[in-house]
Design a protein around this motif. Structure first.
Motif, PDB file in Angstrom:
ATOM      1  N   THR A  60       0.578  -1.081   0.126  1.00 51.99           N
ATOM      2  CA  THR A  60      -0.020  -0.002  -0.010  1.00 51.99           C
ATOM      3  C   THR A  60       0.897   1.506   0.055  1.00 51.99           C
ATOM      4  O   THR A  60       0.354   2.384  -0.111  1.00 51.99           O
ATOM      5  N   SER A 119      -4.680   1.448   5.291  1.00 50.70           N
ATOM      6  CA  SER A 119      -3.795   1.858   3.925  1.00 50.70           C
ATOM      7  C   SER A 119      -3.312   3.019   4.148  1.00 50.70           C
ATOM      8  O   SER A 119      -3.250   3.777   4.897  1.00 50.70           O
ATOM      9  N   THR A 121      -3.298   5.497   2.003  1.00 49.40           N
ATOM     10  CA  THR A 121      -4.152   6.670   1.680  1.00 49.40           C
ATOM     11  C   THR A 121      -4.884   7.103   3.061  1.00 49.40           C
ATOM     12  O   THR A 121      -4.990   8.430   3.446  1.00 49.40           O
ATOM     13  N   GLU A 122      -5.516   6.212   3.766  1.00 55.04           N
ATOM     14  CA  GLU A 122      -5.897   6.408   5.095  1.00 55.04           C
ATOM     15  C   GLU A 122      -5.084   7.096   6.065  1.00 55.04           C
ATOM     16  O   GLU A 122      -5.442   7.939   6.875  1.00 55.04           O
ATOM     17  N   GLU A 180      -8.256   7.399  -9.401  1.00 49.58           N
ATOM     18  CA  GLU A 180      -8.717   6.393  -8.661  1.00 49.58           C
ATOM     19  C   GLU A 180      -8.357   6.794  -7.148  1.00 49.58           C
ATOM     20  O   GLU A 180      -9.002   6.337  -6.090  1.00 49.58           O
ATOM     21  N   LYS A 181      -7.078   7.162  -6.778  1.00 47.51           N
ATOM     22  CA  LYS A 181      -6.340   7.431  -5.620  1.00 47.51           C
ATOM     23  C   LYS A 181      -7.394   8.646  -4.729  1.00 47.51           C
ATOM     24  O   LYS A 181      -7.666   8.491  -3.542  1.00 47.51           O
ATOM     25  N   LYS A 182      -8.070   9.370  -5.638  1.00 49.92           N
ATOM     26  CA  LYS A 182      -8.876  10.297  -5.306  1.00 49.92           C
ATOM     27  C   LYS A 182     -10.054   9.913  -4.678  1.00 49.92           C
ATOM     28  O   LYS A 182     -10.681  10.364  -3.571  1.00 49.92           O
ATOM     29  N   ARG A 183     -10.410   8.925  -5.533  1.00 45.46           N
ATOM     30  CA  ARG A 183     -11.648   8.088  -4.797  1.00 45.46           C
ATOM     31  C   ARG A 183     -11.572   7.467  -3.471  1.00 45.46           C
ATOM     32  O   ARG A 183     -12.193   7.549  -2.638  1.00 45.46           O
ATOM     33  N   GLU A 184     -10.294   7.078  -3.219  1.00 44.93           N
ATOM     34  CA  GLU A 184      -9.916   6.529  -2.110  1.00 44.93           C
ATOM     35  C   GLU A 184      -9.797   7.464  -0.998  1.00 44.93           C
ATOM     36  O   GLU A 184     -10.379   7.378   0.356  1.00 44.93           O
ATOM     37  N   ARG A 187     -13.537   8.434   0.176  1.00 50.63           N
ATOM     38  CA  ARG A 187     -13.907   7.522   1.327  1.00 50.63           C
ATOM     39  C   ARG A 187     -13.206   7.782   2.419  1.00 50.63           C
ATOM     40  O   ARG A 187     -14.048   7.396   3.536  1.00 50.63           O
ATOM     41  N   ALA A 188     -11.928   7.989   2.521  1.00 51.30           N
ATOM     42  CA  ALA A 188     -11.392   8.194   3.905  1.00 51.30           C
ATOM     43  C   ALA A 188     -12.018   9.365   4.502  1.00 51.30           C
ATOM     44  O   ALA A 188     -12.193   9.383   5.557  1.00 51.30           O
TER      45      ALA A 188
END
Length: 316
Positions: A60, A119, A121-122, A180-184, A187-188
């Motif tokens: 990750t 992850s 991202t989180e 895609e990372k922006k969608r993650e 969500r966070a």
């Protein structure tokens, strides 16, 4: 302890003279200071296993340098915890019992750290949100604290927390450039933004311990600190095209929360049940007291080495 009158203590604080020794304060002042320090120490301590959990899977991470940076942040947080626990020890608290003898649900950190970060991202959103909350609170204490030893110690803590939140900001900006990372990221943000609003505690009209302002442990109320946090976080998210349930109201001259708050939270699904409407703070307090899904695991992670070395009942 030398008897100090309440009147003399408050006069000293109003005059801007710092409390340097327990003998210069009343028992009520010291007990309130202990409560505040325990929350601060527990929060710094529990962030270590929480952040390490987020990077347990190297897949990750963008690269090994990111792992090194996260470990540096974890080291900083443990150092911050040590500072607060050391002050508690100087105030007569058995810090060995405090760290290793309490049950997981007895720790006083924000509920947010009991919800696992899964992850990188989180993790960076946690740096951008949680560490900013810590920075807002500790900066306020640093500026206003009437207890000299803590005020001086927070010079180091303040600078390092600023680094942590800047790390979060930087990587939120980088990740927001990838769809895609922006969608993650979104969500966070969806579950972590409101958890951080909770970070600052009960609203001012429901606050149980008022000595934090009275005795000058800090200078701003819970609601004022929430506003300070939103004043940086909301513009950051808006600049990245991330949606948050808050906006600045020009007429009121303050940030307004656009979702039911407080609300029920499904910790397993990491989802706010806004459709069920606003709830009372008594229900939130029950959730906080029951702790979140990773509370026992994270505290066990912190206590395991001590218990293996000295035996499970050593601190009991």
């Amino acid at each position: 302890m030398t008897a100090v009158s309440e009147e003399a203590l408050l006069e000293r604080i109003r005059d801007g003279r710092l409390i340097e020794d327990p003998e210069q304060a009343t028992e009520r002042y010291i007990e309130g200071l202990k409560r505040t320090l325990i929350v601060s120490a527990d929060t710094e301590l529990i962030s270590a296993p929480a952040y390490m959990h987020a990077v347990r899977d190297f897949s990750t991470l963008p690269g090994v340098n990111n792992y090194i940076t996260v470990m540096g942040i974890v080291q900083d947080e443990l150092g911050h915890a040590h500072i607060a626990y050391r002050m508690l020890r100087d105030l007569g608290v058995d810090t060995e019992e405090l760290v290793y003898g309490r049950e997981p649900h007895q720790f006083k950190h924000p509920y947010a750290f009991d919800v696992p970060l899964e992850s990188f991202t989180e993790l960076v959103v946690a740096n951008g949100f949680y560490d900013r909350a810590g920075f807002v609170l500790l900066s306020d204490i640093h500026r206003n604290c009437s207890y000299g030893p803590w005020k001086r110690a927070l010079v180091k803590v303040d600078r390092e927390e600023n680094f942590h939140l800047r790390h979060g900001e930087k990587w939120m900006r980088v990740l927001s450039q990838d769809p895609e990372k922006k969608r993650e990221l979104q969500r966070a943000v969806d579950w972590m933004f409101v958890l951080t609003l909770e970070w600052f505690g009960l609203p001012d009209d429901k606050k149980r311990h008022n000595e934090q302002i009275e005795y000058g442990y800090k200078g701003s109320t819970n609601d004022q600190l929430r506003q300070t946090w939103m004043s940086s976080t909301v513009p950051l998210c808006e600049s990245l095209g991330l949606e948050v349930p808050a906006h600045y109201d020009e007429e009121q001259g303050r940030y307004v929360i656009d979702c039911p708050f407080p609300a029920r939270f499904d910790a397993e699904e990491k989802r706010w049940l806004f459709e069920e409407g606003q709830i009372g703070w008594d229900e939130v307090l029950r959730r906080w007291k029951a702790r979140g899904p990773k509370n026992e695991e994270f505290v066990e992670h912190l206590q395991r080495g001590y218990k293996e070395l000295y035996g499970a009942g050593a601190a009991a």
